[in-house]
Write a protein that holds these residues in place. Structure first.
Motif, PDB file in Angstrom:
ATOM      1  N   MET A   1      55.863  32.471  44.434  1.00  0.00           N
ATOM      2  CA  MET A   1      55.223  33.497  43.617  1.00  0.00           C
ATOM      3  C   MET A   1      53.703  33.368  43.773  1.00  0.00           C
ATOM      4  O   MET A   1      53.161  32.275  43.752  1.00  0.00           O
ATOM      5  N   ALA A   2      53.030  34.482  43.919  1.00  0.00           N
ATOM      6  CA  ALA A   2      51.577  34.481  44.115  1.00  0.00           C
ATOM      7  C   ALA A   2      50.859  34.130  42.815  1.00  0.00           C
ATOM      8  O   ALA A   2      51.359  34.365  41.717  1.00  0.00           O
ATOM      9  N   GLU A   3      49.687  33.553  42.975  1.00  0.00           N
ATOM     10  CA  GLU A   3      48.858  33.213  41.823  1.00  0.00           C
ATOM     11  C   GLU A   3      48.288  34.483  41.192  1.00  0.00           C
ATOM     12  O   GLU A   3      47.962  35.436  41.892  1.00  0.00           O
ATOM     13  N   ILE A   4      48.132  34.476  39.884  1.00  0.00           N
ATOM     14  CA  ILE A   4      47.541  35.602  39.169  1.00  0.00           C
ATOM     15  C   ILE A   4      46.038  35.398  39.092  1.00  0.00           C
ATOM     16  O   ILE A   4      45.569  34.314  38.753  1.00  0.00           O
ATOM     17  N   ASP A   5      45.300  36.455  39.413  1.00  0.00           N
ATOM     18  CA  ASP A   5      43.843  36.420  39.326  1.00  0.00           C
ATOM     19  C   ASP A   5      43.456  36.764  37.890  1.00  0.00           C
ATOM     20  O   ASP A   5      43.573  37.905  37.452  1.00  0.00           O
ATOM     21  N   LEU A   6      43.026  35.763  37.132  1.00  0.00           N
ATOM     22  CA  LEU A   6      42.676  35.979  35.733  1.00  0.00           C
ATOM     23  C   LEU A   6      41.271  36.553  35.558  1.00  0.00           C
ATOM     24  O   LEU A   6      40.905  36.940  34.451  1.00  0.00           O
ATOM     25  N   VAL A   7      40.512  36.647  36.632  1.00  0.00           N
ATOM     26  CA  VAL A   7      39.163  37.211  36.549  1.00  0.00           C
ATOM     27  C   VAL A   7      39.197  38.695  36.877  1.00  0.00           C
ATOM     28  O   VAL A   7      38.792  39.530  36.073  1.00  0.00           O
ATOM     29  N   ASN A   8      39.697  39.047  38.049  1.00  0.00           N
ATOM     30  CA  ASN A   8      39.779  40.441  38.465  1.00  0.00           C
ATOM     31  C   ASN A   8      41.199  40.935  38.209  1.00  0.00           C
ATOM     32  O   ASN A   8      42.086  40.763  39.031  1.00  0.00           O
ATOM     33  N   ASP A  10      42.126  44.089  37.733  1.00  0.00           N
ATOM     34  CA  ASP A  10      42.354  45.436  38.255  1.00  0.00           C
ATOM     35  C   ASP A  10      41.804  45.494  39.679  1.00  0.00           C
ATOM     36  O   ASP A  10      40.846  46.209  39.964  1.00  0.00           O
ATOM     37  N   PRO A  11      42.413  44.722  40.604  1.00  0.00           N
ATOM     38  CA  PRO A  11      41.857  44.633  41.961  1.00  0.00           C
ATOM     39  C   PRO A  11      41.890  45.957  42.727  1.00  0.00           C
ATOM     40  O   PRO A  11      41.099  46.166  43.629  1.00  0.00           O
ATOM     41  N   ASN A  12      42.780  46.863  42.360  1.00  0.00           N
ATOM     42  CA  ASN A  12      42.877  48.157  43.042  1.00  0.00           C
ATOM     43  C   ASN A  12      42.111  49.260  42.310  1.00  0.00           C
ATOM     44  O   ASN A  12      42.206  50.423  42.684  1.00  0.00           O
ATOM     45  N   ASN A  13      41.417  48.897  41.248  1.00  0.00           N
ATOM     46  CA  ASN A  13      40.598  49.833  40.462  1.00  0.00           C
ATOM     47  C   ASN A  13      41.379  51.063  40.009  1.00  0.00           C
ATOM     48  O   ASN A  13      40.869  52.182  40.060  1.00  0.00           O
TER      49      ASN A  13
END
Length: 127
Positions: A1-8, A10-13
């Protein structure tokens, strides 16, 4: 399972239209200004309550809503994998057969007619 980006988050805006700031909602035109303390405290209250209400609503409902959306997209994937794609394959096979039959009928009936018309009009050809 991929890591969750807790900073960004909404990477796809996809939710850029929801970036609402105090200045997008409240603005005083020239000549109609509240006292500075009212304006600065309004700014702080707006941001505080916007963030606090969002946190409370996501705390109370976020996990349940995420679960519902997960089920919804699982249902869509299931439907496409087990129903929609096989139906398209059946249509593709059957329509291919019908297309071949229709093509043979058109060639059988129209080719001689078009050839005859071509020969008829070739007699009028200038020498």
């Amino acid at each position: 399972m991929a890591e969750i980006d807790l900073v960004n988050r909404d990477p796809n805006n996809i939710n850029d239209h929801l970036k609402v700031t105090f200045e997008d909602v409240l603005a005083e035109p020239e000549g109609a200004h509240a006292m500075d303390c009212v304006w600065t405290n309004s700014y702080k209250c707006f941001n505080c309550w916007k963030n606090l209400c969002y946190m409370i609503m996501t705390f109370c409902c976020g996990i349940c809503i995420a679960a519902e959306w997960g089920c919804e997209f699982a249902y869509i994937a299931f439907t496409h994998i087990w129903c929609v794609t096989p139906c398209f394959k059946v249509l593709e096979l059957n329509c291919g057969c019908c297309q071949k039959l229709y093509g043979m009928c058109v060639h059988c009936c129209l080719d001689p007619l078009c050839e005859a018309c071509g020969l008829l009009f070739s007699a009028f050809k200038k020498a």
